[in-house]
Design a protein around this motif. Structure first.
Motif, PDB file in Angstrom:
ATOM      1  N   LEU A 112       8.952 -24.276  13.226  1.00  0.00           N
ATOM      2  CA  LEU A 112       9.865 -23.395  12.656  1.00  0.00           C
ATOM      3  C   LEU A 112      10.705 -23.751  11.592  1.00  0.00           C
ATOM      4  O   LEU A 112       9.679 -23.548  10.363  1.00  0.00           O
ATOM      5  CB  LEU A 112      10.648 -22.894  14.324  1.00  0.00           C
ATOM      6  N   PHE A 113      10.358 -25.244  11.998  1.00  0.00           N
ATOM      7  CA  PHE A 113      11.294 -26.331  10.661  1.00  0.00           C
ATOM      8  C   PHE A 113       9.978 -26.293   9.269  1.00  0.00           C
ATOM      9  O   PHE A 113      10.274 -26.685   8.563  1.00  0.00           O
ATOM     10  CB  PHE A 113      11.752 -27.662  11.181  1.00  0.00           C
ATOM     11  N   SER A 114       9.069 -26.260   9.945  1.00  0.00           N
ATOM     12  CA  SER A 114       7.551 -26.667   9.566  1.00  0.00           C
ATOM     13  C   SER A 114       7.846 -25.342   7.729  1.00  0.00           C
ATOM     14  O   SER A 114       6.998 -26.356   6.769  1.00  0.00           O
ATOM     15  CB  SER A 114       6.265 -26.304   9.840  1.00  0.00           C
ATOM     16  N   ALA A 115       8.373 -24.439   8.295  1.00  0.00           N
ATOM     17  CA  ALA A 115       8.147 -23.908   6.836  1.00  0.00           C
ATOM     18  C   ALA A 115       9.115 -23.724   5.823  1.00  0.00           C
ATOM     19  O   ALA A 115       8.660 -23.266   4.733  1.00  0.00           O
ATOM     20  CB  ALA A 115       8.702 -22.067   7.744  1.00  0.00           C
ATOM     21  N   LYS A 116      10.256 -24.625   6.027  1.00  0.00           N
ATOM     22  CA  LYS A 116      10.996 -25.659   4.902  1.00  0.00           C
ATOM     23  C   LYS A 116      10.646 -26.520   4.716  1.00  0.00           C
ATOM     24  O   LYS A 116      10.268 -26.649   4.000  1.00  0.00           O
ATOM     25  CB  LYS A 116      11.948 -25.129   5.181  1.00  0.00           C
TER      26      LYS A 116
END
Length: 429
Positions: A370-374
């Motif tokens: 999930l965090f990798s998107a940002k």
């Protein structure tokens, strides 16, 4: 460093290899998913978030499987339940080859996780109860090398299959090969006996059937929660790398399939070495100190690998260090958890504490997705892993030292100490 192995009895050696092989084949089946992630992202159009959820699902189910298998092993025997868990995770790895959607794969992978968690819990207790205290850390710790062997087999198979077959077929063949561990059960049935300490306890307390909630009863529950915190940190950090490293090498560093296999081979070689390093340190310097030192070093290595700007040759070398330390933290859990709890609930405690840590730690691979998107994949991996290893240090400071403990004398556990004889073998080599 391996002199301890030559001193084992024939029965101890057979049990050692049964548990080593079981853990290695467990790793082979489990890591097939991580190696198939890039293909599933392309073939099925899965998002990284969904890939993380699949990884988390198997780990959550592993916690349930470990607890169930542990309870059954305390009641019906370690060896019998070990065989069942191997058959279980092999069957559902095979069934994963025939799935056609995200939801179908989530079901088969989740059910595979039941056997995955159960095999680890029962095998770790069986070998801990079989090996004498003086070399328990090295013997049980070295079993983690079985994970590296199994992971290495999975990498070799995936590299071969994805290089020769169409990706849409290769991942299915890879999962189908996961049925092979069932052959190990035949050998276990003929050659492996129950641990003497378990047999003695069962004969002496034939009518004793501990509650499934016994691990949460006073005075055990404080140690139970601290042990879960320890394994949460260990597996949270490790599963970030185990789940996402193949994807990181391909998607972030843009390596070819062949080069990814080479980089993973170096990482796996380090993982193999780390299991023996941990065992030696745990018997030499103590369980707690070993956890603290290795976790701190791993946090530094992960941060450098994923957050710093380093060249590909440095990435290759550091991959070996990562594997060594990653295996080093996990390798110590088998003997340590066994030494914290009495025989009557040892398997259920091992299954719960070891696999509850996996389940909670399974949040981390999902958070990375999930965090990798940002943040980018590397930054997300580094942050989540480092936070996890900080928890390892915290838990190790709260738990007691158990080096050299006779498992037959562990009566009960409490918050800061264990009731039972604790021998410090400072001269163990």
């Amino acid at each position: 460093m391996l002199k301890w192995y030559t001193e084992l009895t024939k029965g101890e050696k057979r049990t050692y290899w049964a548990c080593f092989s079981g853990w290695g084949l467990d790793a082979m089946d489990t890591q097939m998913y991580a190696l198939a992630i890039p293909t599933l992202l392309a073939v099925w159009g899965m998002t990284r978030g969904q890939a993380g959820i699949l990884g988390t699902t198997v780990l959550i189910m592993a916690s349930l499987g470990g607890w169930i298998a542990g309870i059954l092993a305390d009641r019906y025997g370690r060896v019998r339940v070990l065989q069942i868990t191997i058959l279980w995770f092999s069957a559902f790895t095979l069934l994963s080859a025939f799935t056609n959607s995200f939801w179908q794969l989530m079901i088969t992978r989740g059910l595979q996780g039941l056997g995955f968690g159960g095999e680890w819990a029962v095998g770790a207790v069986l070998i801990s109860e079989t090996i004498r205290p003086q070399v328990r850390g090295r013997a049980v710790g070295s079993l983690q090398a079985g994970w590296a062997v199994g992971y290495g087999i999975a990498v070799l198979l995936s590299t071969l299959l994805f290089s020769t077959l169409e990706p849409s077929l290769a991942w299915r063949v890879l999962f189908a090969i996961g049925l092979l561990p069932t052959l190990l059960v035949l050998w276990i049935r003929r050659h492996i006996k129950e641990a003497p300490v378990f047999e003695q306890t069962r004969r002496a307390n034939a009518a004793d059937r501990p509650s499934i909630w016994a691990v949460f009863e006073s005075p055990t529950r404080v140690t139970t929660f601290k042990a879960i915190l320890l394994t949460f940190g260990i597996y949270g950090g490790n599963y970030v790398m185990i789940t996402w490293l193949p994807a990181y090498l391909k998607l972030a560093l843009h390596l070819s399939i062949a080069n990814v296999g080479g980089y993973l081979a170096i990482n796996i070689l380090g993982s193999f070495s780390g299991a023996f390093l941990n065992g030696w340190m745990a018997d030499r310097f103590g369980r707690r100190r070993t956890f603290i030192v290795i976790a701190c070093l791993q946090a530094i290595a992960v941060a450098t690998y994923t957050l710093a700007s380093i060249t590909l040759p440095v990435t290759l070398v550091l991959g070996f260090v990562l594997g060594t330390l990653q295996s080093g933290t996990a390798a110590g859990t088998g003997a340590y958890l066994a030494e914290l709890f009495p025989t009557r609930i040892r398997a259920s405690a091992q299954g719960l504490c070891g696999n509850a840590g996996r389940a909670i730690g399974a949040i981390m691979p999902t958070m990375v997705g999930l965090f990798s998107a940002k943040l980018g994949l590397g930054a997300a991996m580094g942050i989540c892993a480092c936070v996890s290893y900080l928890l390892v240090v915290t838990a190790a400071l709260l738990l007691p030292e158990t080096r050299g403990r006779d498992l037959a004398e562990v009566v009960q556990t409490s918050g800061a100490e264990s009731v039972g004889e604790e021998r410090e073998l400072g001269n163990v080599r």
